[in-house]
Design a protein around this motif. Sequence first.
Motif, PDB file in Angstrom:
ATOM      1  N   PRO A 295     -52.455 -35.194  79.370  1.00  0.00           N
ATOM      2  CA  PRO A 295     -51.539 -33.965  78.885  1.00  0.00           C
ATOM      3  C   PRO A 295     -51.482 -32.785  79.750  1.00  0.00           C
ATOM      4  CG  PRO A 295     -52.860 -35.067  77.094  1.00  0.00           C
ATOM      5  CD  PRO A 295     -53.449 -35.630  78.493  1.00  0.00           C
ATOM      6  N   MET A 296     -50.281 -32.312  79.892  1.00  0.00           N
ATOM      7  CA  MET A 296     -49.973 -31.200  80.535  1.00  0.00           C
ATOM      8  C   MET A 296     -50.217 -31.428  82.343  1.00  0.00           C
ATOM      9  SD  MET A 296     -51.634 -28.035  78.460  1.00  0.00           S
ATOM     10  CE  MET A 296     -50.520 -26.874  79.020  1.00  0.00           C
ATOM     11  N   SER A 297     -50.464 -32.590  82.637  1.00  0.00           N
ATOM     12  CA  SER A 297     -50.114 -32.782  84.075  1.00  0.00           C
ATOM     13  C   SER A 297     -49.036 -32.697  84.609  1.00  0.00           C
ATOM     14  CB  SER A 297     -50.744 -34.322  84.203  1.00  0.00           C
ATOM     15  OG  SER A 297     -50.335 -34.764  85.575  1.00  0.00           O
ATOM     16  N   ARG A 298     -48.979 -32.174  86.070  1.00  0.00           N
ATOM     17  CA  ARG A 298     -47.882 -31.833  86.440  1.00  0.00           C
ATOM     18  C   ARG A 298     -46.907 -32.834  86.827  1.00  0.00           C
ATOM     19  NH1 ARG A 298     -47.148 -26.922  89.253  1.00  0.00           N
ATOM     20  NH2 ARG A 298     -45.983 -27.992  90.929  1.00  0.00           N
ATOM     21  N   ASN A 299     -47.496 -34.164  86.812  1.00  0.00           N
ATOM     22  CA  ASN A 299     -46.976 -35.503  87.060  1.00  0.00           C
ATOM     23  C   ASN A 299     -45.956 -35.831  85.606  1.00  0.00           C
ATOM     24  OD1 ASN A 299     -48.082 -36.401  89.555  1.00  0.00           O
ATOM     25  ND2 ASN A 299     -49.933 -36.019  88.305  1.00  0.00           N
ATOM     26  N   ILE A 300     -46.079 -35.147  84.633  1.00  0.00           N
ATOM     27  CA  ILE A 300     -45.223 -35.497  83.485  1.00  0.00           C
ATOM     28  C   ILE A 300     -44.340 -34.278  83.146  1.00  0.00           C
ATOM     29  CG2 ILE A 300     -46.895 -37.302  82.679  1.00  0.00           C
ATOM     30  CD1 ILE A 300     -47.873 -35.518  80.616  1.00  0.00           C
ATOM     31  N   LEU A 301     -44.363 -33.373  84.030  1.00  0.00           N
ATOM     32  CA  LEU A 301     -43.754 -31.972  83.896  1.00  0.00           C
ATOM     33  C   LEU A 301     -42.203 -32.377  83.442  1.00  0.00           C
ATOM     34  CD1 LEU A 301     -44.261 -28.925  83.850  1.00  0.00           C
ATOM     35  CD2 LEU A 301     -43.182 -28.947  86.063  1.00  0.00           C
ATOM     36  N   GLY A 302     -41.781 -32.086  82.374  1.00  0.00           N
ATOM     37  CA  GLY A 302     -40.284 -32.218  81.859  1.00  0.00           C
ATOM     38  C   GLY A 302     -40.047 -33.637  81.221  1.00  0.00           C
ATOM     39  N   LYS A 303     -41.066 -34.689  81.166  1.00  0.00           N
ATOM     40  CA  LYS A 303     -40.795 -35.661  80.718  1.00  0.00           C
ATOM     41  C   LYS A 303     -40.952 -35.618  78.865  1.00  0.00           C
ATOM     42  CE  LYS A 303     -41.902 -38.819  84.367  1.00  0.00           C
ATOM     43  NZ  LYS A 303     -42.644 -40.072  84.596  1.00  0.00           N
ATOM     44  N   ILE A 304     -41.761 -34.641  78.722  1.00  0.00           N
ATOM     45  CA  ILE A 304     -41.928 -34.365  77.076  1.00  0.00           C
ATOM     46  C   ILE A 304     -41.262 -33.400  76.865  1.00  0.00           C
ATOM     47  CG2 ILE A 304     -43.733 -34.097  75.475  1.00  0.00           C
ATOM     48  CD1 ILE A 304     -44.261 -36.541  77.497  1.00  0.00           C
ATOM     49  N   GLY A 305     -40.625 -33.689  75.662  1.00  0.00           N
ATOM     50  CA  GLY A 305     -39.727 -32.567  74.754  1.00  0.00           C
ATOM     51  C   GLY A 305     -40.424 -32.248  73.473  1.00  0.00           C
ATOM     52  N   TRP A 306     -40.380 -30.942  73.216  1.00  0.00           N
ATOM     53  CA  TRP A 306     -41.138 -30.553  71.998  1.00  0.00           C
ATOM     54  C   TRP A 306     -40.216 -29.939  71.069  1.00  0.00           C
ATOM     55  CZ3 TRP A 306     -44.591 -30.723  68.470  1.00  0.00           C
ATOM     56  CH2 TRP A 306     -45.227 -29.485  68.058  1.00  0.00           C
ATOM     57  N   VAL A 307     -40.030 -30.149  69.786  1.00  0.00           N
ATOM     58  CA  VAL A 307     -39.518 -29.411  68.813  1.00  0.00           C
ATOM     59  C   VAL A 307     -40.292 -28.917  67.739  1.00  0.00           C
ATOM     60  CG1 VAL A 307     -37.169 -29.379  67.284  1.00  0.00           C
ATOM     61  CG2 VAL A 307     -37.134 -30.525  69.459  1.00  0.00           C
ATOM     62  N   SER A 308     -40.533 -27.762  67.398  1.00  0.00           N
ATOM     63  CA  SER A 308     -41.658 -27.484  66.739  1.00  0.00           C
ATOM     64  C   SER A 308     -41.255 -27.233  65.310  1.00  0.00           C
ATOM     65  CB  SER A 308     -42.449 -26.081  66.846  1.00  0.00           C
ATOM     66  OG  SER A 308     -41.535 -24.948  67.055  1.00  0.00           O
ATOM     67  N   GLN A 309     -41.960 -26.779  64.052  1.00  0.00           N
ATOM     68  CA  GLN A 309     -41.276 -26.605  62.753  1.00  0.00           C
ATOM     69  C   GLN A 309     -40.536 -25.480  62.784  1.00  0.00           C
ATOM     70  OE1 GLN A 309     -44.268 -26.624  59.626  1.00  0.00           O
ATOM     71  NE2 GLN A 309     -45.565 -28.330  60.674  1.00  0.00           N
ATOM     72  N   ALA A 310     -40.757 -24.658  63.557  1.00  0.00           N
ATOM     73  CA  ALA A 310     -39.947 -23.130  63.386  1.00  0.00           C
ATOM     74  C   ALA A 310     -39.040 -22.808  64.623  1.00  0.00           C
ATOM     75  CB  ALA A 310     -41.240 -22.223  63.314  1.00  0.00           C
ATOM     76  N   ALA A 311     -38.921 -24.083  65.386  1.00  0.00           N
ATOM     77  CA  ALA A 311     -38.124 -24.135  66.507  1.00  0.00           C
ATOM     78  C   ALA A 311     -36.470 -23.341  66.174  1.00  0.00           C
ATOM     79  CB  ALA A 311     -37.797 -25.325  67.163  1.00  0.00           C
ATOM     80  N   ALA A 312     -36.002 -23.765  65.085  1.00  0.00           N
ATOM     81  CA  ALA A 312     -34.601 -23.465  64.769  1.00  0.00           C
ATOM     82  C   ALA A 312     -34.500 -21.904  63.925  1.00  0.00           C
ATOM     83  CB  ALA A 312     -34.071 -24.490  64.280  1.00  0.00           C
ATOM     84  N   VAL A 313     -35.534 -21.377  63.828  1.00  0.00           N
ATOM     85  CA  VAL A 313     -35.543 -20.361  63.012  1.00  0.00           C
ATOM     86  C   VAL A 313     -35.415 -19.107  63.989  1.00  0.00           C
ATOM     87  CG1 VAL A 313     -36.800 -18.555  61.498  1.00  0.00           C
ATOM     88  CG2 VAL A 313     -37.028 -21.167  61.152  1.00  0.00           C
ATOM     89  N   MET A 314     -34.347 -18.634  64.263  1.00  0.00           N
ATOM     90  CA  MET A 314     -33.970 -17.455  65.190  1.00  0.00           C
ATOM     91  C   MET A 314     -33.773 -16.048  64.557  1.00  0.00           C
ATOM     92  SD  MET A 314     -33.999 -18.791  68.244  1.00  0.00           S
ATOM     93  CE  MET A 314     -33.991 -20.430  69.066  1.00  0.00           C
ATOM     94  N   PRO A 315     -34.608 -14.976  64.772  1.00  0.00           N
ATOM     95  CA  PRO A 315     -34.261 -13.883  64.142  1.00  0.00           C
ATOM     96  C   PRO A 315     -32.887 -13.247  64.444  1.00  0.00           C
ATOM     97  CG  PRO A 315     -36.114 -13.513  65.403  1.00  0.00           C
ATOM     98  CD  PRO A 315     -35.529 -15.038  65.783  1.00  0.00           C
ATOM     99  N   LYS A 316     -32.313 -12.775  63.574  1.00  0.00           N
ATOM    100  CA  LYS A 316     -30.864 -12.493  63.490  1.00  0.00           C
ATOM    101  C   LYS A 316     -30.666 -11.302  64.716  1.00  0.00           C
ATOM    102  CE  LYS A 316     -29.531 -13.581  58.803  1.00  0.00           C
ATOM    103  NZ  LYS A 316     -29.031 -12.778  57.474  1.00  0.00           N
ATOM    104  N   ASN A 317     -31.499 -10.508  65.171  1.00  0.00           N
ATOM    105  CA  ASN A 317     -31.478  -9.470  66.145  1.00  0.00           C
ATOM    106  C   ASN A 317     -31.602 -10.113  67.517  1.00  0.00           C
ATOM    107  OD1 ASN A 317     -34.186  -9.826  66.107  1.00  0.00           O
ATOM    108  ND2 ASN A 317     -34.639  -8.037  66.287  1.00  0.00           N
ATOM    109  N   VAL A 318     -31.942 -11.529  67.621  1.00  0.00           N
ATOM    110  CA  VAL A 318     -32.027 -12.070  69.203  1.00  0.00           C
ATOM    111  C   VAL A 318     -30.517 -12.615  69.341  1.00  0.00           C
ATOM    112  CG1 VAL A 318     -32.887 -14.020  70.377  1.00  0.00           C
ATOM    113  CG2 VAL A 318     -34.190 -12.783  68.778  1.00  0.00           C
ATOM    114  N   ARG A 319     -29.919 -12.207  70.732  1.00  0.00           N
ATOM    115  CA  ARG A 319     -28.566 -12.472  70.997  1.00  0.00           C
ATOM    116  C   ARG A 319     -29.000 -13.632  72.280  1.00  0.00           C
ATOM    117  NH1 ARG A 319     -24.802  -8.947  69.138  1.00  0.00           N
ATOM    118  NH2 ARG A 319     -23.361 -10.584  69.972  1.00  0.00           N
ATOM    119  N   ILE A 320     -28.856 -14.598  71.961  1.00  0.00           N
ATOM    120  CA  ILE A 320     -28.701 -15.827  72.923  1.00  0.00           C
ATOM    121  C   ILE A 320     -27.930 -16.809  72.489  1.00  0.00           C
ATOM    122  CG2 ILE A 320     -30.785 -16.876  71.729  1.00  0.00           C
ATOM    123  CD1 ILE A 320     -31.557 -18.025  74.496  1.00  0.00           C
TER     124      ILE A 320
END
Length: 287
Positions: free
Chosen positions: A85-110
């Motif tokens: 895990p975390m080897s440079r050889n697998i950089l970008g191959k693993i996608g991570w979506v956490s429990q709070a990933a879609a919770v965005m504060p209203k004051n964050v403009r992105i």
Amino acid sequence: MVVLNMQPLAVGQVMKQSESILDIKDLTVSRSGKVVLNKVDLAVKKGEFIGLVGPNGSGKSTLLLAILGVLKAQQGTIDIYGHKPMSRNILGKIGWVSQAAAVMPKNVRITVRELIQLGTLNSRNMFLRRRSIHREKVDRAMEMVGLEGVGDHDIARLSGGQRQRAVIGRALASEAEFILLDEPLVGIDRNSRNSLLKLLDKLCHDENKTILMVSHDLAAIRQTAHRMIYLEESIRFDGPTQEFPDLTSLAGLRGIEPVHGHEHETNIPNSIVIHTDNAELSKKEEE
């Protein structure tokens, strides 16, 4: 205790002739002095959609974090695409979506596009001026998650389901092949849930992505996953979705005997809450 087939079984051609991308052997992980995962063995093949279920505190999120390399094992090994895990050889191959990933504060403009574009950046390309390549990756990811029409909208303006799609799009923009999702269905309505499940199913079948999803929504897992794993410190069940046990048998997996005279009632502690369409796998302890 109910004894079930614990071996991962082939499901269609997805599991028959595909390469193994994750191999976990004898994994033991402790948190705050308590063993959370105990001698876990798990193999994941390319193109699988695996649903990971279990009670609160059973080690589901811990397993994902160990795969990512965030948590260190006290015992055992984890190999992803033949590397640690975390080897440079697998950089970008693993996608991570956490429990709070879609919770965005209203004051964050992105915007949606800006969020997804973050997925194209890593330590190797962060300072390279290859905007056209990045733009192509972002456009492709937005199309895959069905958000091409709202790229300039602020994330805060989107529904919970759309925000989850955007976060998944960020993972896809990194060209991740193996996507880990921790409770992606929490906080979204039924229509958004069904739409998200269709997206994940499409990514698995049409894009040959590999998906490992943690969820308390048992009905949703059964609807989409090829294979299900029941985890409670160790793996109690691992097999095709259609062979996943009913609630009574699931109680047996935990070594819980039915209440005398009531075959369909079990002394399942309050800690178990696995949602189904019509009920929850839960039972209050007798007072």
